[in-house]
Each structure stands twice: as structure tokens, then as C-alpha cells.
Design a protein around this motif. Structure first.
Motif, mmCIF file in Angstrom:
data_model
loop_
_atom_site.group_PDB
_atom_site.id
_atom_site.type_symbol
_atom_site.label_atom_id
_atom_site.label_comp_id
_atom_site.label_asym_id
_atom_site.label_seq_id
_atom_site.Cartn_x
_atom_site.Cartn_y
_atom_site.Cartn_z
ATOM 1 N N VAL A 184 0.869 -1.178 0.000
ATOM 2 C CA VAL A 184 0.000 0.000 0.000
ATOM 3 C C VAL A 184 0.902 1.224 0.000
ATOM 4 C CG1 VAL A 184 -1.749 1.310 1.253
ATOM 5 C CG2 VAL A 184 -1.833 -1.198 1.238
ATOM 6 N N GLN A 185 0.684 2.112 -0.949
ATOM 7 C CA GLN A 185 1.539 3.295 -1.101
ATOM 8 C C GLN A 185 0.746 4.568 -0.780
ATOM 9 O OE1 GLN A 185 4.848 1.652 -4.283
ATOM 10 N NE2 GLN A 185 3.344 3.112 -5.034
ATOM 11 N N PRO A 186 0.812 5.028 0.480
ATOM 12 C CA PRO A 186 0.105 6.258 0.837
ATOM 13 C C PRO A 186 0.802 7.484 0.247
ATOM 14 C CG PRO A 186 0.682 4.937 2.779
ATOM 15 C CD PRO A 186 1.482 4.415 1.626
ATOM 16 N N GLY A 187 -0.015 8.486 -0.002
ATOM 17 C CA GLY A 187 0.510 9.813 -0.244
ATOM 18 C C GLY A 187 0.585 10.563 1.069
ATOM 19 N N PRO A 188 0.726 11.901 1.040
ATOM 20 C CA PRO A 188 0.788 12.676 2.282
ATOM 21 C C PRO A 188 -0.423 12.401 3.168
ATOM 22 C CG PRO A 188 1.436 14.029 0.410
ATOM 23 C CD PRO A 188 0.914 12.751 -0.164
ATOM 24 N N THR A 189 -0.166 11.950 4.382
ATOM 25 C CA THR A 189 -1.220 11.512 5.294
ATOM 26 C C THR A 189 -1.032 12.191 6.641
ATOM 27 O OG1 THR A 189 -1.296 9.358 4.184
ATOM 28 C CG2 THR A 189 -2.301 9.500 6.373
ATOM 29 N N ALA A 190 -2.111 12.698 7.197
ATOM 30 C CA ALA A 190 -2.055 13.393 8.478
ATOM 31 C C ALA A 190 -1.900 12.393 9.616
ATOM 32 C CB ALA A 190 -3.317 14.221 8.679
ATOM 33 N N THR A 191 -0.817 12.521 10.360
ATOM 34 C CA THR A 191 -0.584 11.719 11.560
ATOM 35 C C THR A 191 0.038 12.633 12.610
ATOM 36 O OG1 THR A 191 1.681 11.068 10.951
ATOM 37 C CG2 THR A 191 -0.121 9.672 10.131
ATOM 38 N N ASP A 192 0.348 12.063 13.790
ATOM 39 C CA ASP A 192 0.988 12.890 14.804
ATOM 40 C C ASP A 192 2.380 13.325 14.366
ATOM 41 O OD1 ASP A 192 1.969 10.320 14.932
ATOM 42 O OD2 ASP A 192 2.076 10.237 17.117
ATOM 43 N N MET A 193 3.003 12.573 13.438
ATOM 44 C CA MET A 193 4.319 12.950 12.937
ATOM 45 C C MET A 193 4.222 13.920 11.755
ATOM 46 S SD MET A 193 6.415 9.340 13.195
ATOM 47 C CE MET A 193 5.124 8.360 12.451
ATOM 48 N N SER A 194 3.049 13.963 11.107
ATOM 49 C CA SER A 194 2.819 14.887 9.985
ATOM 50 C C SER A 194 1.498 15.603 10.221
ATOM 51 C CB SER A 194 2.767 14.118 8.657
ATOM 52 O OG SER A 194 3.943 13.384 8.440
ATOM 53 N N PRO A 195 1.450 16.512 11.195
ATOM 54 C CA PRO A 195 0.182 17.134 11.578
ATOM 55 C C PRO A 195 -0.405 18.011 10.478
ATOM 56 C CG PRO A 195 2.026 18.179 12.708
ATOM 57 C CD PRO A 195 2.586 16.994 12.004
ATOM 58 N N GLU A 196 -1.688 17.816 10.226
ATOM 59 C CA GLU A 196 -2.350 18.556 9.151
ATOM 60 C C GLU A 196 -2.365 20.045 9.428
ATOM 61 O OE1 GLU A 196 -6.189 17.943 6.244
ATOM 62 O OE2 GLU A 196 -6.260 17.103 8.257
ATOM 63 N N GLU A 197 -2.466 20.417 10.695
ATOM 64 C CA GLU A 197 -2.526 21.849 11.008
ATOM 65 C C GLU A 197 -1.220 22.564 10.699
ATOM 66 O OE1 GLU A 197 -1.860 19.611 14.959
ATOM 67 O OE2 GLU A 197 -3.044 19.386 13.129
ATOM 68 N N VAL A 198 -0.135 21.798 10.570
ATOM 69 C CA VAL A 198 1.174 22.390 10.281
ATOM 70 C C VAL A 198 1.473 22.384 8.791
ATOM 71 C CG1 VAL A 198 3.667 22.203 10.674
ATOM 72 C CG2 VAL A 198 2.073 21.764 12.554
ATOM 73 N N ILE A 199 1.212 21.269 8.116
ATOM 74 C CA ILE A 199 1.605 21.140 6.707
ATOM 75 C C ILE A 199 0.425 20.887 5.783
ATOM 76 C CG2 ILE A 199 3.895 20.283 7.298
ATOM 77 C CD1 ILE A 199 2.924 17.472 6.569
ATOM 78 N N GLY A 200 -0.790 20.873 6.328
ATOM 79 C CA GLY A 200 -1.956 20.515 5.525
ATOM 80 C C GLY A 200 -2.201 21.424 4.346
ATOM 81 N N GLU A 201 -2.086 22.734 4.541
ATOM 82 C CA GLU A 201 -2.363 23.677 3.450
ATOM 83 C C GLU A 201 -1.355 23.509 2.315
ATOM 84 O OE1 GLU A 201 -2.944 28.498 2.673
ATOM 85 O OE2 GLU A 201 -2.668 27.722 4.731
ATOM 86 N N ASP A 241 -3.447 8.141 -2.470
ATOM 87 C CA ASP A 241 -2.723 9.408 -2.323
ATOM 88 C C ASP A 241 -3.547 10.650 -2.630
ATOM 89 O OD1 ASP A 241 -2.993 9.272 -5.093
ATOM 90 O OD2 ASP A 241 -0.891 9.756 -5.501
ATOM 91 N N GLY A 242 -4.868 10.512 -2.750
ATOM 92 C CA GLY A 242 -5.691 11.689 -3.002
ATOM 93 C C GLY A 242 -5.369 12.396 -4.301
ATOM 94 N N GLY A 243 -4.731 11.681 -5.223
ATOM 95 C CA GLY A 243 -4.386 12.271 -6.506
ATOM 96 C C GLY A 243 -3.053 13.007 -6.510
ATOM 97 N N TYR A 244 -2.196 12.738 -5.542
ATOM 98 C CA TYR A 244 -0.881 13.374 -5.492
ATOM 99 C C TYR A 244 -0.066 13.054 -6.746
ATOM 100 C CZ TYR A 244 3.855 14.356 -3.694
ATOM 101 O OH TYR A 244 5.138 14.823 -3.512
#
Length: 246
Positions: A184-201, A241-244
Motif C-alpha cells: 500500500v503506497q500512501p501519499g501525504p497523510t495526516a498523523t501525529d508525525m505529519s500534523p495537518e494543522e502544520v503542513i496541511g495547506e 494518495d488523493g491524486g498526489y
């Protein structure tokens, strides 16, 4: 709802946080008894197992650093002994140490390969003897296997390309035994290590759907591959990947 994995036993490496934790929850909700490894937080891992057991499921937290091949082998043996066998192995443990090629530390290179690649092989090699026909091996890769996307990701991208290739070969090795092997190959995914509030936009702007993925959405792909509807799927890399990459 039907429990599509009722009576199955799963082991998830790196299952105490992020995508791994979401996979543990999904497989448990689908009826599997789930063992999972963790590297650091005893309290968080025990809480994760406790949540599943409180809901009537079976869970086992096993402390094991995926960089340590012997620890990975022991974790597989412990899971199989506790639950009697293994039906599903999910290689979710992984690390990202970014860096430019001219300054990259070889110790970091070796640890990335040990956790992201060697541990996948070691866990699979150890798990297969405990599996019967219908077994599943699922590895969490990354879209960086196909597109690095940013400077400093060369080694990480290499490791994810490696597990995709490894899984295709393992699918050939294990196909005659009725065991499927997929990535399974995820694209950018919000986790505690990649918080959406920091890098989501910033990341959302790169996605066709305009947002980062959720850990449960990646876990749902794993749930499909672990279940009965995916018995003819092997040697595949499924991108979520949401179309990444679109």
C-alpha cells in the motif's frame, strides 16, 4: 456488520502510532486478533491493546525495534505462540531521515535500510512458516517509490522503491502456497508525525482532492487486502494518495 476477519490472526509492525495504529484498529474491528510491535512508548502501546480488549477483541503489544533483526524474529514467534498461528502480516514500521546527498550520514542510511527494507524481509521470512493458504503479507510503502517530490528524500524514496520490488518478488515466491503479497503506497497523510494543522495547506495544494489523507483511509486499503475480497490480488502496489501522483 459482518466480521470479515473473524478467527484470523494479524501481526502489525509499528502499530502503536500513526498509520500503524489505525491499521491495528481496523483489523481488530474486522474481527482479527492483533499483535503489534512498538519501539518506545510502553504506556501508549498498552493503552492501544487495552482499547481493543475493552471492546471485546484480542490484542498483544510486543516491544521490538525493527532495526534489530533478532527482535523482529522474536516478535513474530511471540505473536504466533500467543495466538496459535499467523494469517496476516502488515509491515508498517518505518522511519524517515531526510538529508541531502552530500551531507547524509552513513549511519542514518544504514538505519533507514534496516528499518524500512531489511525488517520487511526478516518479518516476512519469519512469518511465512506460521501461515497457511490464504495468508496475507502487506507492506506500507509510499508514493515516493514513484515520485520523490522533494529534495532530501532520496534515501527514503530508495527504501520504498525497494520494498515495492521486494514484494513483487515475494508474490512469485509465495503464490504457489496461496499467500498473497502486496504494498500500500500512501501519499501525504495526516498523523501525529505529519500534523495537518502544520503542513496541511501546503500539501493539500499538491493533491487532486485538495487535502491530506487520513490514517483510517490508508487502513481501509489494508483491510481490503487482508480480507476475502482481495484473494486474487498479489504483487500489486495500491496507491492511496488523493491524486498526489495524478
Amino acid at each position: 456488520m459482518s466480521k470479515t476477519l473473524e478467527g484470523k490472526v494479524a501481526l502489525v509492525t509499528g502499530g502503536s502510532r500513526g498509520i500503524g495504529a489505525a491499521i491495528v484498529r481496523r483489523l481488530a474491528n474486522d474481527g482479527a486478533a492483533v499483535a503489534f510491535t512498538y519501539a518506545a512508548s510502553d504506556e501508549k502501546a498498552k493503552a492501544r491493546a487495552g482499547e481493543i480488549e475493552a471492546q471485546g477483541g484480542k490484542a498483544l503489544a510486543i516491544k521490538a525495534d525493527s532495526a534489530d533483526a533478532a527482535a523482529v524474529q522474536q516478535a513474530v514467534a511471540q505473536a504466533a505462540e500467543a495466538f496459535g498461528r499467523l494469517d496476516i502480516l502488515v509491515n508498517s514500521a518505518g522511519i524517515l531521515i531526510a538529508g541531502m546527498v552530500d551531507a547524509y550520514d552513513l549511519a542514518d542510511f544504514d538505519r533507514m535500510v534496516a528499518v524500512n527494507v531489511r525488517a520487511v524481509f526478516v518479518a516476512t521470512q519469519a512469518a511465512v512458516p506460521h501461515m497457511r493458504e490464504g495468508g496475507r503479507v502487506i507492506t506500507i510503502g509510499s508514493v515516493t517509490a514513484d515520485r520523490s517530490g522533494f529534495a532530501g528524500s532520496s534515501v527514503y524514496s530508495m527504501t520504498k522503491g525497494a520494498v515495492a520490488s521486494l514484494s513483487r518478488g515475494l508474490a512469485r515466491d509465495l503464490g504457489p502456497r496461496g499467500i498473497t503479497v502486496n504494498v500500500v503506497q500512501p501519499g501525504p497523510t495526516a498523523t501525529d508525525m505529519s500534523p495537518e494543522e502544520v503542513i496541511g495547506e501546503r500539501m493539500g495544494a499538491l493533491m487532486a482532492l485538495g487535502r491530506m489523507g487520513k490514517d483510517g483511509e490508508i487502513a481501509s486499503v489494508v483491510g481490503f487486502l487482508a480480507g476475502p475480497d482481495a484473494k486474487f490480488v498479489t504483487g500489486a502496489a495500491l496507491t492511496a494518495d488523493g491524486g498526489y501522483l495524478a
